[in-house]
Enzyme design. Structure first.
Site, PDB file in Angstrom:
ATOM      1  CE  LYS A  88      16.217 -12.764  -3.629  1.00 51.00           C
ATOM      2  NZ  LYS A  88      16.548 -12.386  -2.241  1.00 51.00           N
TER       3      LYS A  88
ATOM      4  N   GLY B 249      17.851 -25.378   8.959  1.00 54.72           N
ATOM      5  CA  GLY B 249      18.782 -25.016   7.882  1.00 54.72           C
ATOM      6  C   GLY B 249      19.987 -24.303   8.464  1.00 54.72           C
ATOM      7  CB  VAL B 250      23.012 -25.147  10.266  1.00 55.37           C
ATOM      8  CG1 VAL B 250      22.679 -24.555  11.596  1.00 55.37           C
ATOM      9  CG2 VAL B 250      22.732 -26.624  10.234  1.00 55.37           C
ATOM     10  N   GLY B 251      22.903 -23.283   7.038  1.00 55.66           N
ATOM     11  CA  GLY B 251      23.757 -22.899   5.919  1.00 55.66           C
ATOM     12  C   GLY B 251      24.588 -21.680   6.264  1.00 55.66           C
ATOM     13  CG  ASN B 252      26.618 -19.662   3.053  1.00 58.05           C
ATOM     14  OD1 ASN B 252      27.643 -20.257   3.354  1.00 58.05           O
ATOM     15  ND2 ASN B 252      26.117 -19.644   1.832  1.00 58.05           N
ATOM     16  CB  VAL B 253      22.271 -16.735   7.069  1.00 56.98           C
ATOM     17  CG1 VAL B 253      21.757 -15.823   8.173  1.00 56.98           C
ATOM     18  CG2 VAL B 253      22.387 -15.966   5.763  1.00 56.98           C
TER      19      VAL B 253
ATOM     20  CE1 TYR C 161      29.637 -23.557  11.787  1.00 56.08           C
ATOM     21  CE2 TYR C 161      30.615 -21.422  11.255  1.00 56.08           C
ATOM     22  CZ  TYR C 161      30.701 -22.674  11.850  1.00 56.08           C
ATOM     23  OH  TYR C 161      31.849 -23.036  12.521  1.00 56.08           O
TER      24      TYR C 161
HETATM   25  N1  LIG Z   1      22.766 -15.022   2.590  1.00 56.94           N
HETATM   26  C1  LIG Z   1      22.235 -13.872   2.968  1.00 56.94           C
HETATM   27  O1  LIG Z   1      22.935 -12.877   3.221  1.00 56.94           O
HETATM   28  C2  LIG Z   1      20.745 -13.754   3.147  1.00 56.94           C
HETATM   29  C3  LIG Z   1      20.182 -12.500   3.353  1.00 56.94           C
HETATM   30  C4  LIG Z   1      18.809 -12.410   3.589  1.00 56.94           C
HETATM   31  C5  LIG Z   1      18.017 -13.542   3.561  1.00 56.94           C
HETATM   32  N2  LIG Z   1      18.607 -14.755   3.335  1.00 56.94           N
HETATM   33  C6  LIG Z   1      17.730 -15.926   3.347  1.00 56.94           C
HETATM   34  O2  LIG Z   1      18.125 -16.792   4.413  1.00 56.94           O
HETATM   35  C7  LIG Z   1      17.936 -18.152   4.021  1.00 56.94           C
HETATM   36  C8  LIG Z   1      19.254 -18.899   4.129  1.00 56.94           C
HETATM   37  O3  LIG Z   1      20.215 -18.279   3.279  1.00 56.94           O
HETATM   38  P1  LIG Z   1      21.708 -18.823   3.192  1.00 56.94           P
HETATM   39  O4  LIG Z   1      22.471 -17.841   2.400  1.00 56.94           O
HETATM   40  O5  LIG Z   1      22.191 -19.231   4.531  1.00 56.94           O
HETATM   41  O6  LIG Z   1      21.480 -20.108   2.290  1.00 56.94           O
HETATM   42  P2  LIG Z   1      22.227 -21.502   2.343  1.00 56.94           P
HETATM   43  O7  LIG Z   1      21.848 -22.220   1.101  1.00 56.94           O
HETATM   44  O8  LIG Z   1      23.666 -21.356   2.679  1.00 56.94           O
HETATM   45  O9  LIG Z   1      21.525 -22.210   3.608  1.00 56.94           O
HETATM   46  C9  LIG Z   1      20.263 -22.770   3.571  1.00 56.94           C
HETATM   47  C10 LIG Z   1      20.377 -24.120   4.261  1.00 56.94           C
HETATM   48  O10 LIG Z   1      19.070 -24.684   4.364  1.00 56.94           O
HETATM   49  C11 LIG Z   1      19.149 -26.062   4.075  1.00 56.94           C
HETATM   50  N3  LIG Z   1      17.825 -26.529   3.695  1.00 56.94           N
HETATM   51  C12 LIG Z   1      17.169 -26.376   2.508  1.00 56.94           C
HETATM   52  N4  LIG Z   1      15.948 -26.924   2.578  1.00 56.94           N
HETATM   53  C13 LIG Z   1      15.816 -27.413   3.842  1.00 56.94           C
HETATM   54  C14 LIG Z   1      14.782 -28.089   4.543  1.00 56.94           C
HETATM   55  N5  LIG Z   1      13.617 -28.387   3.964  1.00 56.94           N
HETATM   56  N6  LIG Z   1      14.979 -28.409   5.847  1.00 56.94           N
HETATM   57  C15 LIG Z   1      16.148 -28.133   6.454  1.00 56.94           C
HETATM   58  N7  LIG Z   1      17.178 -27.518   5.829  1.00 56.94           N
HETATM   59  C16 LIG Z   1      17.008 -27.153   4.548  1.00 56.94           C
HETATM   60  C17 LIG Z   1      20.210 -26.164   3.008  1.00 56.94           C
HETATM   61  O11 LIG Z   1      20.759 -27.487   2.925  1.00 56.94           O
HETATM   62  C18 LIG Z   1      21.227 -25.141   3.495  1.00 56.94           C
HETATM   63  O12 LIG Z   1      22.195 -25.693   4.363  1.00 56.94           O
HETATM   64  C19 LIG Z   1      17.337 -18.084   2.609  1.00 56.94           C
HETATM   65  O13 LIG Z   1      15.943 -18.108   2.689  1.00 56.94           O
HETATM   66  C20 LIG Z   1      17.794 -16.735   2.081  1.00 56.94           C
HETATM   67  O14 LIG Z   1      16.956 -16.215   1.090  1.00 56.94           O
HETATM   68  C21 LIG Z   1      19.930 -14.890   3.126  1.00 56.94           C
HETATM   69  C1  LIG Z   2      22.334  -9.546  -0.116  1.00 53.91           C
HETATM   70  C2  LIG Z   2      21.009  -9.169  -0.622  1.00 53.91           C
HETATM   71  C3  LIG Z   2      21.098  -8.200  -1.732  1.00 53.91           C
HETATM   72  C4  LIG Z   2      20.138 -10.291  -1.011  1.00 53.91           C
HETATM   73  C5  LIG Z   2      19.802 -11.239   0.117  1.00 53.91           C
HETATM   74  N1  LIG Z   2      19.866 -12.569  -0.386  1.00 53.91           N
HETATM   75  C6  LIG Z   2      18.445 -10.918   0.688  1.00 53.91           C
HETATM   76  O1  LIG Z   2      17.496 -11.626   0.508  1.00 53.91           O
HETATM   77  O2  LIG Z   2      18.313  -9.930   1.390  1.00 53.91           O
END
Ligand SMILES: NC(=O)c1ccc[n+]([C@@H]2O[C@H](COP(=O)([O-])OP(=O)(O)OC[C@H]3O[C@@H](n4cnc5c(N)ncnc54)[C@H](O)[C@@H]3O)[C@@H](O)[C@H]2O)c1
Ligand SMILES: CC(C)C[C@H](N)C(=O)O
Length: 364
Positions: free
Chosen positions: A80, A180-184, A186
């Site tokens: 990472k 946290g309603v971000g990318n994942v 949502y």
């Molecule tokens: N994107 C992926 O494909 C993926 C894959 C595996 C794991 N993850 C994990 O999932 C989590 C979310 O990833 P993502 O890509 O949706 O990220 P993202 O940044 O789009 O979403 C995270 C959300 O959490 C909010 N946030 C941050 N701190 C907060 C708090 N204290 N309280 C409430 N909300 C808070 C942010 O404003 C944001 O909207 C991360 O931990 C990431 O490592 C993501």
């Molecule tokens: C897409 C992956 C390579 C990385 C992802 N952010 C995870 O934590 O799994």
């Protein structure tokens, strides 16, 4: 911190510090274990309180990727990167190109992708300098943004956990508290809403909350209220360590299933959940949809094949819950055992010298 002591304790292979004065790049690439194959793991950009915090985050996340990739059945090791900086204000194209050159310097030992704070556009910049990047624009034959695949895997994993706790995997009428309603999250909420779940959400970003309220009729609550709301399932989808001494006593949920990495502040918190009879879907198993999807690029990306593999998350979790029950161990320990056994058995088959590794990067 005593870095080498830490590396030795958790058996890390390599840490690379990357500095580029021109672009302001300050990055740490941590490679935990490459027994199964090259280390694949995303790049996080975040403002850390100290450099030590950034190093520790990179190391913990890299180890998580070793276990995630092993448990997902991928022939990939764990690594990472964290880039120190504010993703809203500190990015520039040169930074990602400089970083891409550092990745190229590792000659395939590490392959990157998105994580919190980085986008497909950032991956495209890295791709200008190296092939060892996934999750770039679909125009290049890539899988693009991994979040929809992660969201789908989390939704299926949540269903498997619900089956374990409630005897049915139907989400209809279930209340899910989402942090946290971000990318994942949502995308995960969309699946849940379509199946008739009720959603309670919180986020530090008001626009994200509004979007969930408008699109899914979610109920919004304050940042600290999310732990204690009346719900069936708590879904941590922001950052890590939210399952801790303060939050566990507040939880009313019978299931914890969300996308965040490193959800347990410490191992003992997983033991506490086990004692309390709360079904915990181990983070690196339920959130492996994204890495499964980007890893498929190494064979020439095929969405149907990748999503079929994402669907195996349901069965993997069912198996983990069964081991946990059979051996009376917490689910995170059962998952670790599954991952470690796979690494161990593959390391034995790999003890014979082979001139050229097969199928490491057949590329897109
Ligand atoms: N994107 C992926 O494909 C993926 C894959 C595996 C794991 N993850 C994990 O999932 C989590 C979310 O990833 P993502 O890509 O949706 O990220 P993202 O940044 O789009 O979403 C995270 C959300 O959490 C909010 N946030 C941050 N701190 C907060 C708090 N204290 N309280 C409430 N909300 C808070 C942010 O404003 C944001 O909207 C991360 O931990 C990431 O490592 C993501
Ligand atoms: C897409 C992956 C390579 C990385 C992802 N952010 C995870 O934590 O799994």
């Amino acid at each position: 911190m005593e870095l080498f002591k830490y590396l030795e304790e958790f058996d890390y292979e390599q840490v690379v510090f990357c500095q580029d004065k021109n672009s302001g790049l300050k990055a740490i690439i941590a490679i935990h274990d490459t027994t199964l194959g090259p280390a694949l793991g995303g790049t996080r950009m975040w403002t850390y309180d100290s450099e030590e915090d950034a190093v520790i985050d990179a190391l913990r996340l890299a180890k998580g990727m070793t276990y995630k990739n092993a448990a997902a059945g991928l022939n990939l090791g764990g690594g990472k990167t964290v880039i120190i900086g504010d993703p809203k204000t500190d990015k520039n194209p040169e930074m990602f190109r400089a970083f891409g050159r550092y990745i190229q310097g590792l000659a395939g030992r590490y392959i990157t992708a998105e994580d919190v704070g980085t986008t497909v556009g950032d991956m495209d910049l890295i791709y200008m300098e190296t092939d060892f990047v996934t999750g770039i624009s679909p125009e290049f034959g890539s899988s693009g943004n991994p979040s929809p695949a992660t969201a789908y895997g989390c939704y299926l994993g949540m269903k498997a956990a619900a089956k374990e706790a409630f005897g049915t995997d139907s989400m209809e009428g279930k209340t899910v508290a989402v942090q946290g309603v971000g990318n994942v999250a949502y995308g995960m909420c969309k699946h849940l809403h379509e199946e008739g779940a009720k959603l309670i959400v919180t986020d530090i970003n008001e626009e994200s909350v509004e979007r969930a309220v408008n699109d899914f009729g979610a109920q919004a609550v304050g940042i600290d209220e999310i732990y204690s709301v009346d719900c069936d399932i708590y879904a941590p989808c922001a950052l890590g360590a939210t399952i801790n001494d303060d939050t566990i006593p507040q939880l009313k949920a019978k299931v914890i299933a969300g996308s965040a990495n490193n959800q347990l502040a410490e191992d003992r918190h997983g033991e506490k959940l086990h004692e309390l009879g709360i079904v915990y879907a181990p983070d690196y198993v339920i959130n492996s949809g994204g890495v499964i999807n980007v890893a498929d690029e190494l064979n020439g990306y095929n969405k149907e094949r990748a999503y079929k593999q994402v669907e195996t998350i349901y069965d993997s979790l069912t198996k983990i819950f069964a081991i946990s029950k059979r051996d009376d161990i917490p689910t995170h320990k059962a998952a670790d055992r599954m991952a470690e056994e796979r690494i161990q058995s593959v390391s034995q088959t790999r003890s014979t010298f082979l001139q050229k590794e097969h199928n490491i990067l057949s590329r897109r």
